[in-house]
Scaffold this motif. Structure first.
Motif, mmCIF file in Angstrom:
data_model
loop_
_atom_site.group_PDB
_atom_site.id
_atom_site.type_symbol
_atom_site.label_atom_id
_atom_site.label_comp_id
_atom_site.label_asym_id
_atom_site.label_seq_id
_atom_site.Cartn_x
_atom_site.Cartn_y
_atom_site.Cartn_z
ATOM 1 N N ARG A 1 44.037 96.666 29.095
ATOM 2 C CA ARG A 1 43.933 96.297 30.507
ATOM 3 C C ARG A 1 43.769 94.797 30.619
ATOM 4 O O ARG A 1 42.815 94.229 30.104
ATOM 5 C CB ARG A 1 42.756 97.004 31.160
ATOM 6 C CG ARG A 1 43.021 98.496 31.275
ATOM 7 C CD ARG A 1 42.184 99.207 32.297
ATOM 8 N NE ARG A 1 41.976 98.539 33.551
ATOM 9 C CZ ARG A 1 42.726 98.676 34.643
ATOM 10 N NH1 ARG A 1 43.790 99.443 34.592
ATOM 11 N NH2 ARG A 1 42.421 98.057 35.755
ATOM 12 N N ALA A 2 44.701 94.156 31.303
ATOM 13 C CA ALA A 2 44.618 92.718 31.539
ATOM 14 C C ALA A 2 43.460 92.436 32.492
ATOM 15 O O ALA A 2 43.151 93.241 33.360
ATOM 16 C CB ALA A 2 45.926 92.205 32.132
ATOM 17 N N THR A 3 42.836 91.283 32.306
ATOM 18 C CA THR A 3 41.692 90.919 33.135
ATOM 19 C C THR A 3 41.728 89.442 33.502
ATOM 20 O O THR A 3 42.300 88.633 32.769
ATOM 21 C CB THR A 3 40.364 91.232 32.412
ATOM 22 O OG1 THR A 3 39.273 90.920 33.284
ATOM 23 C CG2 THR A 3 40.221 90.452 31.125
ATOM 24 N N SER A 4 41.112 89.114 34.609
ATOM 25 C CA SER A 4 40.953 87.711 34.980
ATOM 26 C C SER A 4 39.494 87.284 34.860
ATOM 27 O O SER A 4 39.108 86.240 35.374
ATOM 28 C CB SER A 4 41.481 87.466 36.401
ATOM 29 O OG SER A 4 40.772 88.246 37.337
ATOM 30 N N LEU A 5 38.697 88.074 34.155
ATOM 31 C CA LEU A 5 37.311 87.692 33.913
ATOM 32 C C LEU A 5 37.260 86.465 33.013
ATOM 33 O O LEU A 5 38.033 86.339 32.059
ATOM 34 C CB LEU A 5 36.552 88.833 33.224
ATOM 35 C CG LEU A 5 36.335 90.102 34.035
ATOM 36 C CD1 LEU A 5 35.765 91.192 33.136
ATOM 37 C CD2 LEU A 5 35.404 89.826 35.206
ATOM 38 N N ALA A 6 36.351 85.552 33.290
ATOM 39 C CA ALA A 6 36.190 84.349 32.471
ATOM 40 C C ALA A 6 35.631 84.721 31.101
ATOM 41 O O ALA A 6 34.847 85.662 30.974
ATOM 42 C CB ALA A 6 35.250 83.370 33.167
#
Length: 132
Positions: free
Chosen positions: A91-96
């Motif tokens: 799952r791709a994420t944009s979490l830092a």
């Protein structure tokens, strides 16, 4: 290509930085294709931090940019993430906390850190990135 000894030194640097900050995190290092090379859960880090760190590293490697930089893309083009999450084996994420390592214009590796606040995850991952 990065060797295992270098990856371990980088992961140790991240764990050391986390300890200096009084934090418990998990660290994952992936190759240029997002395949895990090394991973560890620091003392006291919760079990879910391993999977979150892995997703951050895989995202950074696959997209060729730090995971947090994908936040704007996710907002403007949510279908990109929907398609990516259907097509990719993670799952791709944009979490830092997912940082890409680029050398000579090519993705070499990525590191993911999870277990602290977003800025702290980035700071800890940066301690590893400089060694990769």
């Amino acid at each position: 290509m990065i060797d295992l000894a270098t990856v371990r030194r980088a992961a140790d640097a991240a764990l050391s930085r986390a300890a200096e900050l009084g934090l418990s995190v998990s660290v994952i290092v992936c190759d240029d294709r997002g395949h895990e090379v090394f991973g560890c859960r620091g003392d006291g880090a919760s079990w879910q931090t391993v999977e979150i760190a892995r997703a951050k590293a895989q995202t950074a490697a696959s997209f060729g940019r730090d995971s947090a930089a994908l936040g704007t893309m996710r907002e403007k083009w949510p279908d990109v993430f929907a398609i990516a999450n259907d097509a990719l084996p993670f799952r791709a994420t944009s979490l830092a906390g997912g940082l890409v390592v680029i050398r000579d214009g090519r993705t070499l590796a990525a590191i993911g850190v999870s277990g602290a606040l977003p800025d702290q995850d980035v700071e800890i991952a940066e301690a590893a990135r400089v060694l990769l």
